[in-house]
Design an enzyme around this catalytic site. Structure first.
Site, short mmCIF file in Angstrom:
data_model
loop_
_atom_site.label_atom_id
_atom_site.label_comp_id
_atom_site.label_asym_id
_atom_site.label_seq_id
_atom_site.Cartn_x
_atom_site.Cartn_y
_atom_site.Cartn_z
N ASP A 15 56.18 -12.95 -34.91
CA ASP A 15 55.52 -12.59 -33.65
C ASP A 15 54.34 -13.50 -33.26
O ASP A 15 53.25 -13.39 -33.82
CB ASP A 15 55.00 -11.16 -33.73
CG ASP A 15 56.08 -10.17 -34.13
OD1 ASP A 15 56.83 -10.47 -35.07
OD2 ASP A 15 56.16 -9.08 -33.53
N GLU A 46 57.48 -11.85 -28.40
CA GLU A 46 57.24 -10.66 -27.57
C GLU A 46 55.76 -10.34 -27.35
O GLU A 46 55.43 -9.55 -26.48
CB GLU A 46 57.95 -9.44 -28.18
CG GLU A 46 57.35 -8.89 -29.43
CD GLU A 46 57.06 -7.40 -29.31
OE1 GLU A 46 57.56 -6.76 -28.38
OE2 GLU A 46 56.31 -6.90 -30.14
N ASN A 47 54.87 -10.96 -28.12
CA ASN A 47 53.43 -10.79 -27.92
C ASN A 47 52.75 -12.06 -27.44
O ASN A 47 51.53 -12.17 -27.49
CB ASN A 47 52.75 -10.36 -29.24
CG ASN A 47 53.25 -9.04 -29.78
OD1 ASN A 47 53.78 -8.98 -30.88
ND2 ASN A 47 53.08 -7.97 -29.01
N ASN A 74 59.60 -4.52 -28.44
CA ASN A 74 59.23 -3.37 -27.60
C ASN A 74 58.30 -3.73 -26.45
O ASN A 74 58.14 -2.96 -25.51
CB ASN A 74 58.57 -2.28 -28.45
CG ASN A 74 57.30 -2.72 -29.12
OD1 ASN A 74 57.29 -3.68 -29.90
ND2 ASN A 74 56.20 -2.04 -28.84
N HIS A 75 57.67 -4.91 -26.49
CA HIS A 75 56.80 -5.34 -25.38
C HIS A 75 57.53 -6.22 -24.38
O HIS A 75 56.89 -6.88 -23.55
CB HIS A 75 55.58 -6.08 -25.92
CG HIS A 75 54.61 -5.19 -26.66
ND1 HIS A 75 54.02 -4.10 -26.07
CD2 HIS A 75 54.16 -5.23 -27.94
CE1 HIS A 75 53.22 -3.50 -26.95
NE2 HIS A 75 53.30 -4.17 -28.10
N HIS A 158 63.57 -5.42 -34.79
CA HIS A 158 62.19 -5.15 -34.38
C HIS A 158 61.95 -3.65 -34.50
O HIS A 158 62.37 -2.86 -33.66
CB HIS A 158 62.00 -5.63 -32.94
CG HIS A 158 60.58 -5.78 -32.53
ND1 HIS A 158 59.82 -6.88 -32.84
CD2 HIS A 158 59.75 -4.94 -31.84
CE1 HIS A 158 58.60 -6.75 -32.34
NE2 HIS A 158 58.54 -5.57 -31.74
N HIS A 183 57.59 -6.85 -35.86
CA HIS A 183 56.85 -5.79 -35.18
C HIS A 183 55.56 -5.37 -35.86
O HIS A 183 54.55 -5.18 -35.21
CB HIS A 183 57.70 -4.54 -34.92
CG HIS A 183 56.94 -3.42 -34.26
ND1 HIS A 183 56.43 -3.54 -32.97
CD2 HIS A 183 56.58 -2.19 -34.69
CE1 HIS A 183 55.81 -2.41 -32.65
NE2 HIS A 183 55.87 -1.57 -33.67
N HIS A 185 53.62 -6.99 -37.92
CA HIS A 185 52.66 -8.11 -37.95
C HIS A 185 52.10 -8.42 -39.34
O HIS A 185 51.24 -9.29 -39.47
CB HIS A 185 51.49 -7.85 -36.99
CG HIS A 185 51.87 -7.96 -35.55
ND1 HIS A 185 50.94 -8.18 -34.54
CD2 HIS A 185 53.07 -7.86 -34.92
CE1 HIS A 185 51.55 -8.22 -33.37
NE2 HIS A 185 52.85 -8.03 -33.58
#
Length: 273
Positions: A15, A46-47, A74-75, A158, A183, A185
Site C-alpha cells: 500500500d 489504494e492509499n 476498500n478506498h 485486501h 490493507h 499496513h
C-alpha cells in the site's frame, strides 16, 4: 530445483501511502528492480492520493516508477476522479467482488511475458470491511476460468482479519500461485509456501511514513484512542520513510511458488545492494 529460465519472478509492493509513499516508491522501486530483475511488478495504490484512493496523475506516476499493474482495495472510490479514468486504465484493477456489473473498472488482468501469461486478481474481504460480494465465491468462478488459460495466478487479497486471509489462501492452495494480503499496513512475519504450492503472506505492509500510525499522523490517532472524539486523520508527510514489499519466484510450468521473500526498507532495515 527449478532452472532459472523456468522461473517467473514477481515483485509486489504494499500500500503506497500519500505523497511520502509515492516518493519512496520513486526512489527505491528502480533499485529493487535492478537488484532482483522481476518479470512483473505489482503495486497496491489504494492509499496513494492523500491516503485515500487514487487519481489519474498518481496512477501514471506509479506506472512511471516501474509498476506493471496497480491494485486497489476498500478506498477505491474515495477519490471521485477515479470514475473518470478507471474505464480506460488497463493496468489498474479494483476488487473483483465489488457489486458485479454495477461498478466501473475490472477486477483482474493478465500480462504476457515472453510465452507465459500471468493473471493478477484483486479481491476484498468482508470481515470488518465495507459490504462486498462473497470473495470466495467470486474468486472460485474467476480462477476456474483463468486456469483454462494460465496456471500463473497472483492474488492481492485486501482484508482486515488474518483469519479471513489465511482461510482464503488455504481454500485456494494449489489453484493460485500466490495470495498476498494488503490493507493492515503492517508487514507480517509469516511468509510461507502452502503444501500444494501457493505462496502466502498475511500482509505485505505499507510504503510511506515510518513514524506515523499506519501512515497517519500519530497525534491524531492517539487522540482518538484517548478521548473517542472525532478527529481528522491525515497522512504523515514528514519524517522517516518505509517501503514494504515481497519477492516471489514461481515455476512457469506448474504455476507453483518456489520462494517468497519479504522486503523492508526503512531506518531500521537499510537498503542493501
Amino acid at each position: 530445483m527449478v532452472e532459472k529460465g523456468k522461473i517467473m519472478r514477481i515483485l509486489f509492493v504494499g500500500d503506497v501511502m500519500g505523497n511520502t509513499g509515492q516518493e519512496v516508491l520513486e526512489e527505491y522501486l528502480p533499485k529493487l528492480k535492478h537488484l532482483y530483475h522481476p518479470q512483473v511488478t505489482i503495486v497496491n495504490g489504494e492509499n496513494a492520493t492523500r491516503g485515500r484512493g487514487i487519481n489519474e496523475k498518481v496512477y501514471k506516476r506509479i506506472l512511471s516508477c516501474g509498476a506493471d499493474v496497480v491494485t486497489m482495495g476498500n478506498h477505491t472510490w474515495d477519490n471521485p476522479e477515479i470514475t473518470d479514468f478507471i474505464g480506460s486504465a488497463k493496468k489498474l484493477i479494483r476488487p473483483a467482488n465489488f457489486s458485479a456489473g454495477q461498478v466501473p473498472g475490472i477486477g483482474y488482468t493478465t500480462i504476457k511475458i515472453n510465452q507465459q501469461e500471468l493473471a493478477v486478481l484483486n479481491l476484498q474481504g468482508r470481515i470488518f470491511m465495507t459490504p462486498s460480494d462473497d470473495p470466495f465465491a467470486v474468486a472460485k468462478d474467476i480462477i476456474t476460468d483463468l486456469r483454462k488459460k494460465t496456471s500463473l495466478i497472483f492474488v492481492d487479497f485486501h482484508a482486515e482479519t488474518t483469519s479471513e486471509k489465511a482461510a482464503f489462501a488455504w481454500y485456494f492452495d494449489g489453484q493460485v500461485s500466490a495470495v498476498v494480503g494488503t490493507h493492515t499496513h503492517i508487514q507480517t512475519n509469516d511468509a510461507r509456501i502452502l503444501p500444494q504450492g501457493t505462496a502466502f503472506l498475511t500482509d505485505v505492509g505499507m510504503t510511506g511514513p515510518y513514524d506515523g500510525i499506519i501512515g497517519m499522523k500519530r497525534q491524531n490517532v492517539i487522540a482518538r484512542f484517548l478521548n473517542q472524539m472525532p478527529t481528522r486523520f491525515e497522512v504523515d508527510e514528514s519524517g522517516r520513510r518505509n517501503l514494504s514489499a515481497c519477492l516471489l519466484e514461481i515455476d512457469n510450468e506448474m504455476g507453483r511458488a518456489k520462494k517468497i521473500k519479504t522486503i523492508l526498507i526503512n531506518p531500521d532495515h537499510p537498503f542493501m545492494q
